[in-house]
Scaffold this motif. Sequence first.
Motif, PDB file in Angstrom:
ATOM      1  N   LEU A   2      67.591  43.011 -27.027  1.00  0.00           N
ATOM      2  CA  LEU A   2      66.875  43.140 -28.296  1.00  0.00           C
ATOM      3  C   LEU A   2      67.231  44.436 -29.014  1.00  0.00           C
ATOM      4  N   LYS A   3      67.515  45.491 -28.268  1.00  0.00           N
ATOM      5  CA  LYS A   3      67.957  46.734 -28.903  1.00  0.00           C
ATOM      6  C   LYS A   3      69.287  46.503 -29.611  1.00  0.00           C
ATOM      7  N   LEU A   4      70.189  45.790 -28.954  1.00  0.00           N
ATOM      8  CA  LEU A   4      71.483  45.492 -29.569  1.00  0.00           C
ATOM      9  C   LEU A   4      71.329  44.565 -30.768  1.00  0.00           C
ATOM     10  N   TRP A   5      70.415  43.597 -30.655  1.00  0.00           N
ATOM     11  CA  TRP A   5      70.139  42.709 -31.794  1.00  0.00           C
ATOM     12  C   TRP A   5      69.676  43.525 -32.989  1.00  0.00           C
ATOM     13  N   ALA A   6      68.764  44.464 -32.751  1.00  0.00           N
ATOM     14  CA  ALA A   6      68.227  45.278 -33.844  1.00  0.00           C
ATOM     15  C   ALA A   6      69.333  46.071 -34.520  1.00  0.00           C
ATOM     16  N   LEU A   7      70.224  46.648 -33.738  1.00  0.00           N
ATOM     17  CA  LEU A   7      71.328  47.409 -34.317  1.00  0.00           C
ATOM     18  C   LEU A   7      72.337  46.500 -35.004  1.00  0.00           C
ATOM     19  N   ASP A   8      72.654  45.390 -34.365  1.00  0.00           N
ATOM     20  CA  ASP A   8      73.659  44.465 -34.885  1.00  0.00           C
ATOM     21  C   ASP A   8      73.221  43.807 -36.190  1.00  0.00           C
ATOM     22  N   MET A   9      71.983  43.350 -36.234  1.00  0.00           N
ATOM     23  CA  MET A   9      71.528  42.580 -37.390  1.00  0.00           C
ATOM     24  C   MET A   9      70.797  43.410 -38.437  1.00  0.00           C
ATOM     25  N   HIS A  10      70.250  44.541 -38.039  1.00  0.00           N
ATOM     26  CA  HIS A  10      69.419  45.305 -38.966  1.00  0.00           C
ATOM     27  C   HIS A  10      69.871  46.745 -39.143  1.00  0.00           C
ATOM     28  N   GLY A  11      70.984  47.086 -38.541  1.00  0.00           N
ATOM     29  CA  GLY A  11      71.546  48.415 -38.723  1.00  0.00           C
ATOM     30  C   GLY A  11      70.755  49.487 -38.027  1.00  0.00           C
ATOM     31  N   GLY A  12      71.174  50.693 -38.283  1.00  0.00           N
ATOM     32  CA  GLY A  12      70.520  51.826 -37.671  1.00  0.00           C
ATOM     33  C   GLY A  12      71.467  52.995 -37.629  1.00  0.00           C
ATOM     34  N   PRO A  13      71.043  54.090 -37.061  1.00  0.00           N
ATOM     35  CA  PRO A  13      71.903  55.267 -36.995  1.00  0.00           C
ATOM     36  C   PRO A  13      73.199  54.947 -36.274  1.00  0.00           C
ATOM     37  N   GLY A  14      74.326  55.293 -36.882  1.00  0.00           N
ATOM     38  CA  GLY A  14      75.624  55.092 -36.260  1.00  0.00           C
ATOM     39  C   GLY A  14      76.172  53.691 -36.373  1.00  0.00           C
ATOM     40  N   CYS A  15      75.560  52.862 -37.202  1.00  0.00           N
ATOM     41  CA  CYS A  15      76.019  51.480 -37.310  1.00  0.00           C
ATOM     42  C   CYS A  15      76.983  51.258 -38.458  1.00  0.00           C
ATOM     43  N   GLY A  16      77.365  52.267 -39.142  1.00  0.00           N
ATOM     44  CA  GLY A  16      78.308  52.066 -40.227  1.00  0.00           C
ATOM     45  C   GLY A  16      77.681  52.402 -41.548  1.00  0.00           C
ATOM     46  N   GLY A  17      78.436  52.182 -42.590  1.00  0.00           N
ATOM     47  CA  GLY A  17      78.069  52.623 -43.924  1.00  0.00           C
ATOM     48  C   GLY A  17      76.925  51.877 -44.543  1.00  0.00           C
ATOM     49  N   GLY A  18      77.065  51.557 -45.824  1.00  0.00           N
ATOM     50  CA  GLY A  18      75.977  50.977 -46.584  1.00  0.00           C
ATOM     51  C   GLY A  18      75.731  49.515 -46.338  1.00  0.00           C
ATOM     52  N   SER A  19      76.450  48.924 -45.400  1.00  0.00           N
ATOM     53  CA  SER A  19      76.288  47.494 -45.182  1.00  0.00           C
ATOM     54  C   SER A  19      75.044  47.156 -44.390  1.00  0.00           C
ATOM     55  N   GLY A  20      74.349  48.153 -43.851  1.00  0.00           N
ATOM     56  CA  GLY A  20      73.114  47.897 -43.127  1.00  0.00           C
ATOM     57  C   GLY A  20      73.325  47.542 -41.677  1.00  0.00           C
ATOM     58  N   GLY A  21      74.587  47.519 -41.210  1.00  0.00           N
ATOM     59  CA  GLY A  21      74.837  47.271 -39.811  1.00  0.00           C
ATOM     60  C   GLY A  21      75.076  45.822 -39.459  1.00  0.00           C
ATOM     61  N   SER A  22      74.818  44.905 -40.346  1.00  0.00           N
ATOM     62  CA  SER A  22      75.054  43.500 -40.065  1.00  0.00           C
ATOM     63  C   SER A  22      76.555  43.248 -40.023  1.00  0.00           C
ATOM     64  N   MET A  23      76.999  42.527 -39.002  1.00  0.00           N
ATOM     65  CA  MET A  23      78.416  42.258 -38.868  1.00  0.00           C
ATOM     66  C   MET A  23      78.943  41.462 -40.055  1.00  0.00           C
ATOM     67  N   ILE A  24      78.177  40.508 -40.524  1.00  0.00           N
ATOM     68  CA  ILE A  24      78.603  39.703 -41.677  1.00  0.00           C
ATOM     69  C   ILE A  24      78.714  40.586 -42.910  1.00  0.00           C
ATOM     70  N   ALA A  25      77.741  41.465 -43.123  1.00  0.00           N
ATOM     71  CA  ALA A  25      77.794  42.373 -44.270  1.00  0.00           C
ATOM     72  C   ALA A  25      78.997  43.310 -44.164  1.00  0.00           C
ATOM     73  N   GLU A  26      79.295  43.778 -42.948  1.00  0.00           N
ATOM     74  CA  GLU A  26      80.457  44.646 -42.759  1.00  0.00           C
ATOM     75  C   GLU A  26      81.742  43.896 -43.067  1.00  0.00           C
ATOM     76  N   LEU A  27      81.842  42.646 -42.616  1.00  0.00           N
ATOM     77  CA  LEU A  27      83.030  41.835 -42.908  1.00  0.00           C
ATOM     78  C   LEU A  27      83.203  41.631 -44.409  1.00  0.00           C
ATOM     79  N   MET A  28      82.100  41.372 -45.101  1.00  0.00           N
ATOM     80  CA  MET A  28      82.181  41.186 -46.554  1.00  0.00           C
ATOM     81  C   MET A  28      82.596  42.481 -47.237  1.00  0.00           C
ATOM     82  N   ALA A  29      82.012  43.605 -46.812  1.00  0.00           N
ATOM     83  CA  ALA A  29      82.300  44.894 -47.435  1.00  0.00           C
ATOM     84  C   ALA A  29      83.735  45.332 -47.204  1.00  0.00           C
ATOM     85  N   THR A  30      84.310  44.964 -46.048  1.00  0.00           N
ATOM     86  CA  THR A  30      85.675  45.386 -45.728  1.00  0.00           C
ATOM     87  C   THR A  30      86.694  44.279 -45.937  1.00  0.00           C
TER      88      THR A  30
END
Length: 115
Positions: A2-30
């Motif tokens: 669940l900790k990984l889910w929270a980081l993966d889907m909802h972002g958090g410190p160290g999860c990347g830029g303005g995409s919020g940490g969601s892998m799909i959002a990161e793929l779209m942004a990049t």
Amino acid sequence: MLKLWALDMHGGPGCGGGSGGSMIAELMATKGELIRAKGGGSRMLLPYSADIELIVNKHLDAQLAVVVREHYLVRDPHRLDSQKYSACRCSRAQFYRYLHDAHVSIAGMLLERAA
């Protein structure tokens, strides 16, 4: 998980830029280029994160979902435990009982999906 889910889907410190940490959002942004090494930690594979997201949002009892969100998604370091319990409208004992029940329910639903 669940900790990984929270980081993966909802972002958090160290999860990347303005995409919020969601892998799909990161793929779209990049535009499809995802560097998985950033952030320092290993991340959960998207299907498991997506399954947990669906379970928490659609299949988990409402009170249990509130407790899960409060425990895993609210990351204010200045937030007191008493504020956590207040936000969930329960006592400390109830909060941890609900959290345990949520863990058991989520694990069971994940096992059902895997079978």
